[in-house]
Motif scaffolding. Structure first.
Motif, PDB file in Angstrom:
ATOM      1  N   HIS A 189      37.006 -17.575   2.438  1.00  0.00           N
ATOM      2  CA  HIS A 189      36.003 -16.552   2.766  1.00  0.00           C
ATOM      3  C   HIS A 189      35.397 -16.824   4.145  1.00  0.00           C
ATOM      4  O   HIS A 189      35.178 -15.892   4.940  1.00  0.00           O
ATOM      5  CB  HIS A 189      34.900 -16.538   1.713  1.00  0.00           C
ATOM      6  CG  HIS A 189      35.240 -15.735   0.481  1.00  0.00           C
ATOM      7  ND1 HIS A 189      35.437 -14.377   0.502  1.00  0.00           N
ATOM      8  CD2 HIS A 189      35.433 -16.132  -0.807  1.00  0.00           C
ATOM      9  CE1 HIS A 189      35.722 -13.954  -0.727  1.00  0.00           C
ATOM     10  NE2 HIS A 189      35.736 -15.009  -1.544  1.00  0.00           N
ATOM     11  N   GLN A 190      35.132 -18.090   4.435  1.00  0.00           N
ATOM     12  CA  GLN A 190      34.539 -18.453   5.728  1.00  0.00           C
ATOM     13  C   GLN A 190      35.467 -18.075   6.878  1.00  0.00           C
ATOM     14  O   GLN A 190      35.030 -17.520   7.892  1.00  0.00           O
ATOM     15  CB  GLN A 190      34.247 -19.955   5.752  1.00  0.00           C
ATOM     16  CG  GLN A 190      33.572 -20.439   7.028  1.00  0.00           C
ATOM     17  CD  GLN A 190      33.308 -21.937   6.984  1.00  0.00           C
ATOM     18  OE1 GLN A 190      33.446 -22.569   5.938  1.00  0.00           O
ATOM     19  NE2 GLN A 190      32.930 -22.507   8.104  1.00  0.00           N
ATOM     20  N   GLN A 191      36.766 -18.366   6.731  1.00  0.00           N
ATOM     21  CA  GLN A 191      37.713 -18.037   7.795  1.00  0.00           C
ATOM     22  C   GLN A 191      37.855 -16.527   7.988  1.00  0.00           C
ATOM     23  O   GLN A 191      38.166 -16.070   9.093  1.00  0.00           O
ATOM     24  CB  GLN A 191      39.089 -18.643   7.480  1.00  0.00           C
ATOM     25  CG  GLN A 191      39.134 -20.157   7.540  1.00  0.00           C
ATOM     26  CD  GLN A 191      38.899 -20.682   8.957  1.00  0.00           C
ATOM     27  OE1 GLN A 191      39.169 -20.013   9.942  1.00  0.00           O
ATOM     28  NE2 GLN A 191      38.381 -21.897   9.039  1.00  0.00           N
ATOM     29  N   LEU A 192      37.610 -15.754   6.930  1.00  0.00           N
ATOM     30  CA  LEU A 192      37.681 -14.301   7.024  1.00  0.00           C
ATOM     31  C   LEU A 192      36.368 -13.684   7.495  1.00  0.00           C
ATOM     32  O   LEU A 192      36.257 -12.451   7.562  1.00  0.00           O
ATOM     33  CB  LEU A 192      38.069 -13.720   5.654  1.00  0.00           C
ATOM     34  CG  LEU A 192      39.511 -14.013   5.197  1.00  0.00           C
ATOM     35  CD1 LEU A 192      39.686 -13.684   3.726  1.00  0.00           C
ATOM     36  CD2 LEU A 192      40.499 -13.220   6.044  1.00  0.00           C
ATOM     37  N   GLY A 193      35.371 -14.522   7.796  1.00  0.00           N
ATOM     38  CA  GLY A 193      34.084 -14.024   8.274  1.00  0.00           C
ATOM     39  C   GLY A 193      33.167 -13.550   7.180  1.00  0.00           C
ATOM     40  O   GLY A 193      32.125 -12.943   7.463  1.00  0.00           O
ATOM     41  N   GLU A 194      33.508 -13.799   5.919  1.00  0.00           N
ATOM     42  CA  GLU A 194      32.693 -13.372   4.778  1.00  0.00           C
ATOM     43  C   GLU A 194      31.753 -14.528   4.411  1.00  0.00           C
ATOM     44  O   GLU A 194      31.949 -15.235   3.416  1.00  0.00           O
ATOM     45  CB  GLU A 194      33.610 -12.991   3.618  1.00  0.00           C
ATOM     46  CG  GLU A 194      34.558 -11.841   3.983  1.00  0.00           C
ATOM     47  CD  GLU A 194      35.735 -11.686   3.031  1.00  0.00           C
ATOM     48  OE1 GLU A 194      36.512 -10.731   3.203  1.00  0.00           O
ATOM     49  OE2 GLU A 194      35.878 -12.518   2.111  1.00  0.00           O
ATOM     50  N   LEU A 195      30.728 -14.710   5.237  1.00  0.00           N
ATOM     51  CA  LEU A 195      29.912 -15.920   5.157  1.00  0.00           C
ATOM     52  C   LEU A 195      29.016 -15.946   3.924  1.00  0.00           C
ATOM     53  O   LEU A 195      28.756 -17.021   3.365  1.00  0.00           O
ATOM     54  CB  LEU A 195      29.074 -16.048   6.433  1.00  0.00           C
ATOM     55  CG  LEU A 195      29.872 -16.070   7.750  1.00  0.00           C
ATOM     56  CD1 LEU A 195      28.959 -16.374   8.923  1.00  0.00           C
ATOM     57  CD2 LEU A 195      31.009 -17.075   7.697  1.00  0.00           C
ATOM     58  N   ARG A 250      43.895 -14.278   4.109  1.00  0.00           N
ATOM     59  CA  ARG A 250      43.735 -13.319   3.018  1.00  0.00           C
ATOM     60  C   ARG A 250      44.661 -13.667   1.861  1.00  0.00           C
ATOM     61  O   ARG A 250      44.260 -13.647   0.685  1.00  0.00           O
ATOM     62  CB  ARG A 250      44.020 -11.906   3.532  1.00  0.00           C
ATOM     63  CG  ARG A 250      43.793 -10.823   2.490  1.00  0.00           C
ATOM     64  CD  ARG A 250      42.331 -10.784   2.022  1.00  0.00           C
ATOM     65  NE  ARG A 250      41.432 -10.335   3.066  1.00  0.00           N
ATOM     66  CZ  ARG A 250      40.121 -10.352   2.971  1.00  0.00           C
ATOM     67  NH1 ARG A 250      39.544 -10.831   1.876  1.00  0.00           N
ATOM     68  NH2 ARG A 250      39.364  -9.930   3.962  1.00  0.00           N
ATOM     69  N   GLU A 286      28.028 -22.746  11.818  1.00  0.00           N
ATOM     70  CA  GLU A 286      28.516 -21.442  12.255  1.00  0.00           C
ATOM     71  C   GLU A 286      27.419 -20.385  12.155  1.00  0.00           C
ATOM     72  O   GLU A 286      27.375 -19.446  12.959  1.00  0.00           O
ATOM     73  CB  GLU A 286      29.720 -21.055  11.403  1.00  0.00           C
ATOM     74  CG  GLU A 286      30.490 -19.861  11.902  1.00  0.00           C
ATOM     75  CD  GLU A 286      31.751 -19.599  11.093  1.00  0.00           C
ATOM     76  OE1 GLU A 286      32.240 -18.462  11.098  1.00  0.00           O
ATOM     77  OE2 GLU A 286      32.252 -20.554  10.457  1.00  0.00           O
ATOM     78  N   GLN A 287      26.510 -20.528  11.172  1.00  0.00           N
ATOM     79  CA  GLN A 287      25.402 -19.591  11.004  1.00  0.00           C
ATOM     80  C   GLN A 287      24.203 -19.935  11.890  1.00  0.00           C
ATOM     81  O   GLN A 287      23.156 -19.308  11.762  1.00  0.00           O
ATOM     82  CB  GLN A 287      24.959 -19.595   9.537  1.00  0.00           C
ATOM     83  CG  GLN A 287      25.997 -19.033   8.572  1.00  0.00           C
ATOM     84  CD  GLN A 287      25.581 -19.199   7.121  1.00  0.00           C
ATOM     85  OE1 GLN A 287      24.989 -20.213   6.733  1.00  0.00           O
ATOM     86  NE2 GLN A 287      25.895 -18.202   6.290  1.00  0.00           N
ATOM     87  N   LEU A 306      29.840 -24.392   7.766  1.00  0.00           N
ATOM     88  CA  LEU A 306      29.369 -23.017   7.590  1.00  0.00           C
ATOM     89  C   LEU A 306      27.946 -22.882   8.123  1.00  0.00           C
ATOM     90  O   LEU A 306      27.623 -21.911   8.834  1.00  0.00           O
ATOM     91  CB  LEU A 306      29.421 -22.641   6.114  1.00  0.00           C
ATOM     92  CG  LEU A 306      28.841 -21.265   5.763  1.00  0.00           C
ATOM     93  CD1 LEU A 306      29.679 -20.151   6.373  1.00  0.00           C
ATOM     94  CD2 LEU A 306      28.753 -21.079   4.245  1.00  0.00           C
TER      95      LEU A 306
END
Length: 698
Positions: free
Chosen positions: A229-235, A196, A271-272, A268
Motif C-alpha cells: 500500500h505504501q509503494q502505491l501511495g495509499e498511505l 499492485r 514519508e509523511q 512511512l
C-alpha cells in the motif's frame, strides 16, 4: 519426515528411544530452545550409529544441520548435512530421507549465498520427491526453489516454481503452505516493482495466515500488505496495516519481530513528514533490535536514524549513528548499508570541514556501490548463461523428438510396404543402419553443443572479469578524482593538505593509466586470439635495457635499484611486442611491491633449450612460501603496493601469462614467503645464431 518418526508396530525398544529423542529435540527447536535440543540430538545420533539404525542416524544428522542453520553456524550445518547425504546415498531405500537432507542443505547453501549449491541440492530433492509421489514435499520444495530464484532476481524461474507450488498446495488443501506460496509470489512481484500484483497476492494470503497460530507469520504478512500500500501511495491504508502488525507483535512478545515492523513503519512516518514521530519509532526499533541477532536490520535502522537526525539538524547524533551502522555493515558485508552510511558520513564531515575524512568515507561509499554493481552484473551473466543452457537443452530435446517422430513415420511406411519375410529383414537392416547413422549424427551434434557451451562459459568468465575491472578498479580512481574536485569546490585547503591530496591523486591516476593500458592490450589480445604471433630472432639484452630505461623514473621515485646481468649473447625465438609487454609488467610489479632501498634484478640462464629470463626482487614476497611453479594469476592475492600504491587488479599478470603463452613461452613464479622477495621467470625458446638466419634469409 512424519513417516520416518512414526513408531512401527514392532519397533525395538532402543530404536524407539532414538525416535523419542528426535521427537523431543524437534519440539525444543520449534520452541526456540536450541541449547537444550542440541545434546539430545547428539545423543540420538550416537545411539542410532551404534545400532546401525540408518533412518534414525540420517534424520538426526538432518535435524542437527537444521539446528546449526538456525544458530547461524553454517560450516557445522554443512558438515552434518553432508554426512547425512553420504549415508542416505549408501543406504538402500532412503530416497525420501535423502530428499529431506538435500532440501535442508539447499537452505544452508542459500543462506551462504551459494546459489549454484542451493539449486543443485533443491533440484535433486525435487526430483526425488516427485519420484516417490510425495506431493506435499514436492510443493514445499518448489516453494523453496522459488524463494532462491527470487532472492537472486531471477523472476521468470521464481514464478515457474511458485505457481505450480501454489496449485499443489490448493490441491492438498494445505492452508499454511498455500499462504506461504501466496506470500512468496507477492514478494517476487514486489521485488520486480509490480506493487499492485504484489498487493493482490499478499491480501489473498492474509485470511489464511489469520487462521494460523504463528503470530510472527501474521505480523510478516500484515507488514507486506502495508508496504505494498505504501509503494502505491495509499498511505492511510498502509498505516492501518502497520499498526495492526505492531499490535500483533506486541501481544506475542516478539521483540525482534516488533523491531523489524517498527523500522518499516518509521519509513512511512518519514514519508509523511512526521519526523519527530519517526525518530521515536526508530529509537524504539533500535532498542528492540540491539540483542536480537538481526545485525542487518539493526544496521539499516541505525543509518535511517542517522539520516533522520541530519534532517532534524542534529549532526553529531547523525554522525554517531552512521559510524555505528558502518561498523556493523562492514562486519556482515552489507554493501547497501555501507554505501548509504558512507555517503551520509562524507556529507556530514564535509559540512564540518574535515575534508580528509570526508574523502575517505566517500571512497568507501563508491567502493560499496561498485561492488553492488559488479554483483548485479555477475548475477545477470549467470542468469543469461542459465537461459542459454536451458534453450540448448530444449532445442536438443525438440530435435530428438522431431527425429524420433520422423523415424517412426518412416518405419510405419516401410512396414505397410512389406510383402515378404526377406523384404522385412532388409527393411530391419536398413532401419538399423539408419539408426546407427542417426546416433552418430546426434553424437556429433551433442559434441558441437558442448563445445559451444564451453565457449560461452569462457566468454562469460571474460565478461565477468571485464565488468569487475571496469566497474570497480577503473571507476574507483575516477570517483576519487570526483571527490577531490568536490573538496576543491569548498573552502581553500591548507598548502600541506593540498600537497598531500595531490600526491595521492597522482599515484591513483598513474595506476589508472597503467591499468587502462593493460586493459586495452588484453582486449586487443582477445580480438587477435586467432591471429598467429610474429616471432623473430630476438636479442633479450636490448629489450631488457629498453624496459629498464622506461621504468627508471618510477624506480627512482620508489627508491628501488634496477639492475641486469645479461651479456648480450642471449637470443630467443619470440614475438618482440609480447616479450616487451611481459617485461614491462613484471618490472612494474616488482617495483610496486619492493620497499624503499630494495633491489630488482634481471638475469638469464639457458636450460633445456630455453632461456630462463628471471625478474627477482627482495621485496614483500608472497603471503605463503611458493615453490617454483607455473603462474596462476587467479591464485595470487590482490594486495596494495608499497607507500600507499593502489591495490593490484591482477590484470597485468593475467595479460603477461597469456602473452607469454602466445609467443611460445611460459611464465613461472617462486617466493620463499613473506619478506623474502619474489621471482617471476619468463621461459622462451632459444633462437639460432644470427649467422644461420642470415643464410636462410639469403
Amino acid at each position: 519426515m512424519a513417516g520416518l518418526l512414526a513408531a512401527g508396530p514392532a519397533a525395538p525398544a532402543d530404536t524407539a528411544q532414538v525416535r523419542a529423542l528426535l521427537h523431543q529435540a524437534q519440539g525444543l527447536l520449534r520452541a526456540g530452545r536450541n541449547e537444550a535440543a542440541h545434546p539430545l540430538l547428539v545423543q540420538a545420533h550416537a545411539l542410532a550409529h551404534g545400532l546401525h539404525f540408518a533412518p534414525g542416524e540420517i534424520e538426526s544428522l538432518r535435524v542437527l544441520g537444521k539446528a546449526e542453520l538456525v544458530h547461524g553456524s553454517f560450516a557445522e550445518a554443512r558438515a552434518y548435512l553432508n554426512q547425512g547425504v553420504d549415508l542416505a546415498r549408501r543406504t538402500p531405500g532412503q530416497g525420501h530421507a535423502l530428499a529431506n537432507v538435500l532440501l535442508t542443505l539447499g537452505q544452508v547453501a542459500n543462506e551462504q549465498d551459494d546459489y549454484p549449491g542451493a539449486l543443485r541440492a533443491c533440484e535433486e530433492a525435487l526430483r526425488l520427491y516427485h519420484a516417490h509421489g510425495a506431493l506435499r514435499d514436492e510443493a514445499r520444495t518448489r516453494n523453496g526453489l522459488g524463494i532462491i530464484y527470487s532472492s537472486r532476481g531471477d523472476f521468470p524461474r521464481a514464478l515457474a516454481m511458485l505457481l505450480p507450488a501454489l496449485r499443489q498446495s490448493q490441491q492438498l488443501q494445505d492452508s499454511a503452505l498455500q499462504a506461504n506460496c501466496l506470500s512468496n509470489l507477492g514478494a517476487v512481484y514486489f521485488r520486480h516493482n509490480e506493487f499492485r500484483k504484489a498487493q493482490q497476492y499478499f491480501e489473498q494470503a492474509l485470511p489464511l495466515v489469520r487462521r494460523s497460530p504463528e503470530t510472527s507469520t501474521l505480523a510478516d504478512c500484515l507488514t507486506n500488505v502495508a508496504a505494498s500500500h505504501q509503494q502505491l501511495g495509499e498511505l492511510t491504508e498502509a498505516e492501518t496495516f502497520y499498526k495492526e502488525a505492531i499490535a500483533v507483535s506486541e501481544q506475542a512478545g516478539e521483540r525482534a519481530q516488533l523491531g523489524v515492523v517498527l523500522s518499516d513503519y518509521a519509513q512511512l512516518q518519514t514519508e509523511q513528514k512526521r519526523l519527530p514521530a519517526a525518530q521515536a519509532t526508530l529509537e524504539r526499533a533500535r532498542a528492540l533490535l540491539e540483542n536480537s541477532g538481526d545485525t542487518g536490520t539493526l544496521a539499516a535502522t541505525l543509518v535511517a536514524l542517522g539520516q533522520l537526525h541530519q534532517k532534524l539538524g542534529h549532526p553529531a547524533e547523525a554522525e554517531a549513528q552512521a559510524r555505528r551502522a558502518l561498523a556493523l555493515a562492514t562486519s556482515i558485508r552489507d554493501w547497501s548499508v555501507l554505501e548509504t552510511a558512507g555517503q551520509l558520513l562524507a556529507g556530514l564531515l564535509k559540512q564540518r570541514g574535515d575534508y580528509r575524512q570526508a574523502l575517505t568515507f566517500a571512497e568507501q561509499a563508491y567502493a560499496a556501490h561498485d561492488t553492488l554493481f559488479t554483483q548485479s552484473k555477475a548475477e545477470e551473466m549467470g542468469r543469461l548463461q542459465g537461459d542459454f543452457q536451458l534453450s540448448q537443452e530444449r532445442a536438443r530435446a525438440q530435435a530428438l523428438a522431431r527425429t524420433g517422430e520422423a523415424q517412426q513415420q518412416r518405419l510405419q511406411a516401410q512396414q505397410r510396404q512389406l510383402w515378404g519375410l526377406g523384404l522385412g529383414f532388409a527393411v530391419v537392416a536398413a532401419a538399423g543402419l539408419a539408426l546407427w547413422r542417426l546416433n552418430r549424427l546426434l553424437g556429433h551434434k551433442n559434441q558441437q553443443i558442448e563445445r559451444q557451451s564451453a565457449e560461452l562459459t569462457k566468454l562469460n568468465a571474460t565478461k565477468d572479469r571485464l565488468f569487475s575491472i571496469i566497474g570497480h578498479d577503473l571507476r574507483g580512481p575516477l570517483h576519487s578524482l570526483h571527490a577531490f574536485v568536490e573538496l576543491l569546490d569548498g573552502p581553500p585547503l591548507p598548502p600541506a593538505r593540498l600537497s598531500q591530496y595531490t600526491q595521492r591523486l597522482t599515484r591513483t591516476l598513474d595506476h589508472t593509466l597503467a591499468l587502462l593500458e593493460n586493459l586495452l592490450n588484453w582486449a586487443a589480445l582477445q580480438m587477435r586470439a586467432s591471429a598467429p604471433p610474429r616471432p623473430e630472432n630476438l636479442a633479450l639484452a636490448g629489450l631488457v635495457e629498453e624496459n629498464i630505461g622506461l621504468l627508471t623514473a618510477a624506480a627512482d621515485a620508489a627508491q628501488v635499484a634496477l639492475t641486469h646481468h645479461l651479456t648480450g649473447d642471449e637470443r630467443a625465438w619470440a614475438d618482440p611486442a609480447a616479450v616487451r609487454l611481459v617485461l614491462r609488467n613484471l618490472l612494474a610489479n616488482a617495483i610496486k611491491f619492493t620497499p624503499a632501498g630494495g633491489t630488482v634484478s634481471i638475469s638469464a640462464t639457458q636450460e633445456a633449450g630455453c632461456w630462463q629470463l628471471a625478474v627477482a626482487d627482495n621485496g614483500r614476497g608472497l603471503p605463503t612460501p611458493t615453490p617454483h611453479q607455473p603462474l596462476r594469476p587467479d591464485a595470487l592475492e590482490r594486495r596494495a603496493g608499497e607507500a600507499g600504491q593502489a591495490r593490484s587488479t591482477g590484470l597485468g599478470l593475467l595479460l603477461s601469462r597469456d602473452m607469454a603463452t602466445r609467443t611460445g613461452g611460459q611464465l613461472w613464479v617462486a617466493s620463499a614467503g613473506p619478506g623474502q622477495g619474489t621471482t617471476f621467470t619468463l621461459r622462451l625458446p632459444v633462437a639460432e645464431q644470427p649467422a644461420a638466419y642470415a643464410r636462410l634469409d639469403g
